[in-house]
Scaffold this active site. Structure first.
Site, PDB file in Angstrom:
ATOM      1  N   HIS A   5       0.824  -1.196   0.000  1.00 14.77           N
ATOM      2  CA  HIS A   5       0.000   0.000   0.000  1.00 14.77           C
ATOM      3  C   HIS A   5       0.866   1.258   0.000  1.00 14.77           C
ATOM      4  CE1 HIS A   5       0.531  -0.600   4.436  1.00 14.77           C
ATOM      5  NE2 HIS A   5       0.701   0.709   4.404  1.00 14.77           N
ATOM      6  N   ARG A   9      -1.686  10.896   4.455  1.00 10.68           N
ATOM      7  CA  ARG A   9      -2.321  11.525   5.615  1.00 10.68           C
ATOM      8  C   ARG A   9      -3.399  12.466   5.108  1.00 10.68           C
ATOM      9  NH1 ARG A   9       3.151  11.328   7.039  1.00 10.68           N
ATOM     10  NH2 ARG A   9       3.485  10.034   8.886  1.00 10.68           N
ATOM     11  N   GLU A  56      -3.683   3.505   1.862  1.00  9.87           N
ATOM     12  CA  GLU A  56      -4.010   3.644   3.280  1.00  9.87           C
ATOM     13  C   GLU A  56      -4.223   5.130   3.557  1.00  9.87           C
ATOM     14  OE1 GLU A  56      -1.631   3.629   7.521  1.00  9.87           O
ATOM     15  OE2 GLU A  56      -0.964   2.229   5.977  1.00  9.87           O
ATOM     16  N   ASN A  60      -5.325  11.509  11.445  1.00 10.85           N
ATOM     17  CA  ASN A  60      -4.944  11.844  12.817  1.00 10.85           C
ATOM     18  C   ASN A  60      -5.992  12.819  13.344  1.00 10.85           C
ATOM     19  OD1 ASN A  60      -2.339  10.416  13.139  1.00 10.85           O
ATOM     20  ND2 ASN A  60      -1.796  11.673  11.373  1.00 10.85           N
ATOM     21  N   HIS A  74       2.804  11.844  -7.320  1.00 14.44           N
ATOM     22  CA  HIS A  74       1.411  11.505  -7.563  1.00 14.44           C
ATOM     23  C   HIS A  74       1.212  10.004  -7.510  1.00 14.44           C
ATOM     24  CE1 HIS A  74       3.331  11.345 -11.584  1.00 14.44           C
ATOM     25  NE2 HIS A  74       2.567  10.274 -11.729  1.00 14.44           N
ATOM     26  N   GLU A 122      -2.713  10.812 -11.229  1.00  9.94           N
ATOM     27  CA  GLU A 122      -2.568  10.818 -12.675  1.00  9.94           C
ATOM     28  C   GLU A 122      -3.437   9.719 -13.260  1.00  9.94           C
ATOM     29  OE1 GLU A 122       0.917  10.679 -16.094  1.00  9.94           O
ATOM     30  OE2 GLU A 122       1.318   9.786 -14.129  1.00  9.94           O
TER      31      GLU A 122
END
Length: 131
Positions: A5, A9, A56, A60, A74, A122
């Protein structure tokens, strides 16, 4: 070895999940809250993690915005038709930041869209083989 993965964030998990699932057509594969650490992890992708790499999304709880920095580039997704994909993404409320067309100095058809946090995705139009 295989790629599992890529982690991003995000500042607003619900907006990000909406973008990756509704706008791009991925599936929410799993989502877990970690109250003691004050974060949530959500995994999205086009297929099962056992077969494909996924994204993922890390949220937070006390952070609503991140600086992307200059090192990030990207994520690339293969699409059947980049022009149609841009229309579909726009119709779903997504942001197209570079319309579909041939890449500079080449013939591959590409486009760029942006997620709610400003991460670039992209779109690369699939090349069809001539037998």
């Amino acid at each position: 070895m295989r790629l599992l993965h890529t982690m991003l964030r995000v500042g607003n998990l619900e907006k990000s999940l909406d973008f990756y699932t509704r706008v791009l057509g991925m599936h929410l594969l799993r989502k877990n809250d970690y109250p003691e650490g004050k974060f949530t992890l959500a995994f999205v992708g086009f297929g099962p993690e056992t077969e494909q790499a996924v994204i993922e999304l890390t949220y937070n709880w006390d952070v609503d915005k991140y600086e992307l920095g200059t090192g990030y580039g990207h994520i690339a997704l293969e699409v059947e038709d980049a022009y149609a994909a841009c229309d579909k993404i726009r119709d779903a409320g997504g942001k197209v930041v570079r319309d579909a067309g041939p890449m500079k100095h080449g013939s591959t058809v590409i486009a760029f869209v942006e997620d709610p946090d400003g991460y670039k995705i992209e779109l690369i139009q699939r090349k069809h083989r001539v037998d």
